[in-house]
Write an enzyme that holds these catalytic residues in place. Structure first.
Site, PDB file in Angstrom:
ATOM      1  N   VAL A   1     -12.737  -3.217 -51.478  1.00 14.33           N
ATOM      2  CA  VAL A   1     -11.381  -3.577 -51.035  1.00 14.33           C
ATOM      3  C   VAL A   1     -11.383  -3.980 -49.551  1.00 14.33           C
ATOM      4  CG1 VAL A   1      -8.996  -2.779 -50.869  1.00 14.33           C
ATOM      5  CG2 VAL A   1     -10.437  -2.001 -52.751  1.00 14.33           C
ATOM      6  N   GLY A   2     -12.075  -3.185 -48.727  1.00 16.36           N
ATOM      7  CA  GLY A   2     -12.119  -3.490 -47.293  1.00 16.36           C
ATOM      8  C   GLY A   2     -12.775  -4.833 -47.033  1.00 16.36           C
TER       9      GLY A   2
ATOM     10  N   GLU B   1     -12.740  -0.639 -32.902  1.00 14.94           N
ATOM     11  CA  GLU B   1     -12.861   0.637 -32.200  1.00 14.94           C
ATOM     12  C   GLU B   1     -13.873   1.441 -33.005  1.00 14.94           C
ATOM     13  OE1 GLU B   1     -13.243   3.729 -30.829  1.00 14.94           O
ATOM     14  OE2 GLU B   1     -11.409   4.462 -31.799  1.00 14.94           O
TER      15      GLU B   1
ATOM     16  N   CYS C   1     -13.566  10.340 -31.568  1.00 13.20           N
ATOM     17  CA  CYS C   1     -14.534   9.311 -31.139  1.00 13.20           C
ATOM     18  C   CYS C   1     -14.769   9.333 -29.639  1.00 13.20           C
ATOM     19  CB  CYS C   1     -14.085   7.938 -31.600  1.00 13.20           C
ATOM     20  SG  CYS C   1     -12.402   7.569 -31.135  1.00 13.20           S
TER      21      CYS C   1
ATOM     22  N   GLY D   1      -8.565   1.850 -51.307  1.00 16.92           N
ATOM     23  CA  GLY D   1      -9.866   1.603 -51.906  1.00 16.92           C
ATOM     24  C   GLY D   1     -10.973   1.774 -50.898  1.00 16.92           C
ATOM     25  N   ASP D   2     -12.196   1.527 -51.348  1.00 16.23           N
ATOM     26  CA  ASP D   2     -13.331   1.759 -50.449  1.00 16.23           C
ATOM     27  C   ASP D   2     -13.578   0.536 -49.559  1.00 16.23           C
ATOM     28  OD1 ASP D   2     -14.548  -0.090 -52.046  1.00 16.23           O
ATOM     29  OD2 ASP D   2     -15.882   1.320 -53.054  1.00 16.23           O
ATOM     30  N   GLY D   3     -14.513   0.701 -48.636  1.00 18.17           N
ATOM     31  CA  GLY D   3     -14.795  -0.376 -47.691  1.00 18.17           C
ATOM     32  C   GLY D   3     -15.559  -1.517 -48.316  1.00 18.17           C
TER      33      GLY D   3
HETATM   34  P1  NAD Z   1     -16.557   3.993 -42.117  1.00 13.19           P
HETATM   35  O1  NAD Z   1     -16.675   3.053 -40.988  1.00 13.19           O
HETATM   36  O2  NAD Z   1     -17.469   3.830 -43.251  1.00 13.19           O
HETATM   37  O3  NAD Z   1     -15.051   3.893 -42.697  1.00 13.19           O
HETATM   38  C1  NAD Z   1     -13.918   3.620 -41.890  1.00 13.19           C
HETATM   39  C2  NAD Z   1     -13.013   2.638 -42.647  1.00 13.19           C
HETATM   40  O4  NAD Z   1     -13.701   1.404 -42.836  1.00 13.19           O
HETATM   41  C3  NAD Z   1     -12.641   3.112 -44.040  1.00 13.19           C
HETATM   42  O5  NAD Z   1     -11.326   2.675 -44.329  1.00 13.19           O
HETATM   43  C4  NAD Z   1     -13.651   2.396 -44.927  1.00 13.19           C
HETATM   44  O6  NAD Z   1     -13.200   2.237 -46.248  1.00 13.19           O
HETATM   45  C5  NAD Z   1     -13.753   1.065 -44.212  1.00 13.19           C
HETATM   46  N1  NAD Z   1     -14.999   0.335 -44.414  1.00 13.19           N
HETATM   47  C6  NAD Z   1     -16.258   0.849 -44.491  1.00 13.19           C
HETATM   48  N2  NAD Z   1     -17.159  -0.144 -44.652  1.00 13.19           N
HETATM   49  C7  NAD Z   1     -16.459  -1.308 -44.654  1.00 13.19           C
HETATM   50  C8  NAD Z   1     -16.836  -2.677 -44.796  1.00 13.19           C
HETATM   51  N3  NAD Z   1     -18.107  -3.065 -44.942  1.00 13.19           N
HETATM   52  N4  NAD Z   1     -15.862  -3.617 -44.774  1.00 13.19           N
HETATM   53  C9  NAD Z   1     -14.569  -3.260 -44.615  1.00 13.19           C
HETATM   54  N5  NAD Z   1     -14.156  -1.979 -44.504  1.00 13.19           N
HETATM   55  C10 NAD Z   1     -15.092  -1.010 -44.504  1.00 13.19           C
HETATM   56  O7  NAD Z   1     -16.612   5.420 -41.532  1.00 13.19           O
HETATM   57  P2  NAD Z   1     -16.854   6.770 -42.347  1.00 13.19           P
HETATM   58  O8  NAD Z   1     -17.804   6.658 -43.466  1.00 13.19           O
HETATM   59  O9  NAD Z   1     -15.538   7.219 -42.741  1.00 13.19           O
HETATM   60  O10 NAD Z   1     -17.546   7.643 -41.205  1.00 13.19           O
HETATM   61  C11 NAD Z   1     -18.910   7.399 -40.849  1.00 13.19           C
HETATM   62  C12 NAD Z   1     -19.100   7.551 -39.367  1.00 13.19           C
HETATM   63  O11 NAD Z   1     -18.206   6.683 -38.661  1.00 13.19           O
HETATM   64  C13 NAD Z   1     -18.800   8.922 -38.817  1.00 13.19           C
HETATM   65  O12 NAD Z   1     -19.901   9.751 -38.875  1.00 13.19           O
HETATM   66  C14 NAD Z   1     -18.402   8.640 -37.405  1.00 13.19           C
HETATM   67  O13 NAD Z   1     -19.535   8.604 -36.605  1.00 13.19           O
HETATM   68  C15 NAD Z   1     -17.828   7.262 -37.449  1.00 13.19           C
HETATM   69  N6  NAD Z   1     -16.353   7.280 -37.369  1.00 13.19           N
HETATM   70  C16 NAD Z   1     -15.793   6.914 -36.200  1.00 13.19           C
HETATM   71  C17 NAD Z   1     -14.416   6.926 -36.094  1.00 13.19           C
HETATM   72  C18 NAD Z   1     -13.750   6.511 -34.848  1.00 13.19           C
HETATM   73  O14 NAD Z   1     -12.635   6.915 -34.593  1.00 13.19           O
HETATM   74  N7  NAD Z   1     -14.359   5.686 -34.044  1.00 13.19           N
HETATM   75  C19 NAD Z   1     -13.629   7.342 -37.143  1.00 13.19           C
HETATM   76  C20 NAD Z   1     -14.249   7.717 -38.340  1.00 13.19           C
HETATM   77  C21 NAD Z   1     -15.619   7.666 -38.429  1.00 13.19           C
END
Ligand code: NAD
Length: 479
Positions: A211-212, A250, A284, A206-208
């Site tokens: 579900v997150g 991270e 990253c 699910g989404d963040g």
């Molecule tokens: P994101 O942080 O939105 O999502 C990563 C994970 O976190 C997903 O599983 C998402 O569902 C979950 N998530 C998001 N918001 C949440 C919340 N409020 N509570 C709990 N879980 C939550 O990242 P994204 O949209 O996939 O990518 C956006 C930016 O993040 C990218 O442009 C990049 O800069 C960065 N990113 C960094 C890494 C890394 O390895 N550090 C990896 C992916 C993305």
């Protein structure tokens, strides 16, 4: 391999595939074609509750057992990997656009690399010790681990977290990225085949935001481990701390690379691009801010152009060492916005630039891009871009280089190219970051991965990764 959407209608809870009770769905998009390849059914609140409850039963029953038991369990998981290696590679290529050779040789292999690094660490891990003062320390599983992972190296990040948590004895609830659920499904099938105790591993999709967040806020989750954006990481960390839970974050970076005039510039630029461009720059720890000693700046720009000419774009389904698209439309738009802003503010485009590459009107393909003459405080210098883009900037001397490098809210990695040991050592000491790589060296499996400032809290990998899921308990007996 073809996937039917029914593959993504279930959670994995308490050792069984369980139909999702939620009503929300989202398509999984192939970024090379911009077409849906599967439909993800998001877990409902009752599914999250059931997953945490199953993990709680496993925790209370100490279901993961002794260290020997956990070693045996990880070894059983290892035997199941071989027959699913190609499925994992195909899934990752399809759902996030990694070229198939990269997906086979790097992305899917990280499952085994992290599993072996965890096993090595677990073999030598001391869960109890006597201090020189006579008191005893035991290291106990912290409790239920909530794991939230992103899409860029999806099986790597799942493997890093899940194997470390299981090695520590923590039952897990994993919520992978909604953009890349197919590899997570295969991961769960491998663990299912290994015959884990019910509730030791649970998968919810699910989404963040829904579900997150429900997982993060759950009072029974004792430790949260997250990889992804700084925005989400800080929210998750704040929520965990508010209710007294541990957290490991991270969150990415904008890593500086310091190139001094004594370095071999052609070699340095080839190595820098080989760390940044693969996986379409969605790494990253990529060196994306290239700081060059002013006396070598002009020559370095030419060397960078020569090195960039070796990189091409292509269909991720085809074998080869080309770059694929970036993972999704939002990512494409984010990169384009930063590029437009930098160019409008006067940046010189040494190669690549804005817009879709010629003849590639479909798919989220970004031209491998090098920008020079960018203002020190430009957005493209400050924000994580997560695309095949680097920025070149000149520095005056060592102090200026260190000041520019540390002038960032991130602190994940730092890179230095120089053959002078005094310069190397000054940079290693003074960079405010979690990892420093000298003259193109790489991280070995089992070393601690992570950063400072808004790049994160804690470390993953090997012994350090297991420690994130353990609580120290002091035990004192009468003398
Ligand atoms: P994101 O942080 O939105 O999502 C990563 C994970 O976190 C997903 O599983 C998402 O569902 C979950 N998530 C998001 N918001 C949440 C919340 N409020 N509570 C709990 N879980 C939550 O990242 P994204 O949209 O996939 O990518 C956006 C930016 O993040 C990218 O442009 C990049 O800069 C960065 N990113 C960094 C890494 C890394 O390895 N550090 C990896 C992916 C993305």
């Amino acid at each position: 391999m073809t996937y039917s959407s029914s593959d993504l209608t279930h959670s994995y809870i308490d050792g069984r595939w369980t139909p999702v009770t939620g009503t929300q769905c989202s398509p999984v998009i192939n970024p090379a074609t911009e077409t849906p390849v599967a439909m993800l059914h998001h877990a409902g609140p009752a599914d999250v509750e059931a997953a945490v409850a199953a993990a709680k039963r496993a925790h209370l029953a100490e279901a993961l057992g002794s260290k020997d038991n956990r070693v045996a369990l990880l070894e059983r998981i290892r035997t199941g990997f071989d027959s699913r290696r190609e499925d994992l590679a195909q899934a990752i290529s399809l759902e996030m656009g990694a070229p198939i050779d990269l997906s086979r040789n790097a992305q899917a292999e990280t499952f085994l690399i992290q599993l072996d690094a965890t096993l090595d660490a677990l073999h030598g891990f001391a869960f109890a010790e006597t201090l020189p003062n006579g008191d005893h320390l035991i290291r106990q599983p912290t409790g239920i681990a909530g794991l939230i992972t992103p899409w860029n190296w999806p099986i790597h990040q799942i493997s890093l977290k899940v194997f470390a948590a299981l090695a520590a004895g923590c039952p897990v609830v994993l919520k992978p990225s909604e953009h890349t659920p197919l590899n997570a499904r295969i991961f769960a099938e491998i663990l299912d085949a290994a015959g884990l105790p019910p509730g030791a591993f649970n998968l919810i999709n699910g989404d963040g935001a829904s579900v997150g967040a429900q997982l993060t806020d759950h009072p029974d989750v004792a430790v949260m481990s997250f990889t992804g954006s700084t925005r989400a990481g800080l929210e998750i960390g704040a929520s965990a701390v508010r209710r007294g839970a541990r957290c490991a974050l991270e969150m990415g970076g904008k890593s500086p690379c310091l190139v001094f005039e004594d370095a071999d510039l052609d070699q340095a630029m080839e190595k820098i691009l080989a760390k940044t461009f693969p996986n379409s720059g969605q790494n990253c720890n990529a060196p994306t801010r290239i700081l060059i000693e002013a006396s070598a700046y002009h020559a370095a720009k030419e060397a960078a152009q020569r090195a960039a000419a070796l990189w091409t774009l292509g269909d991720p389904a085809q074998s080869g060492d080309h770059l694929g698209p970036v993972a999704n439309g939002r990512q494409f738009d984010h990169i384009q916005t930063l590029l437009h802003g930098a160019i409008a503010a006067g940046a010189t485009v040494l190669c690549g630039g804005t817009g879709r590459p010629d003849g590639m009107e479909t798919g989220y393909f970004v031209k491998p891009t090098i920008l020079a003459d960018v203002a020190r405080k430009a957005e493209v210098v400050r924000q994580e871009i997560f695309g095949p883009v680097i920025v070149l900037q000149p520095f005056e001397d060592l102090d200026d280089a260190i000041a520019m490098a540390n002038d960032s809210e991130f602190g994940l990695a730092g890179y230095v190219y120089s053959n002078d040991p005094a310069i190397q050592s000054a940079v290693i000491r003074q960079l405010d970051c979690g990892m420093v790589f000298v003259n193109g060296a790489d991280l070995a499996p089992g070393s601690p991965f992570g950063g400072t400032k808004k790049s994160g809290i804690g470390r993953e990998g090997g012994t350090y990764g297991i420690e994130e899921f353990l609580e120290l308990k002091l035990v004192a007996h009468p003398a």
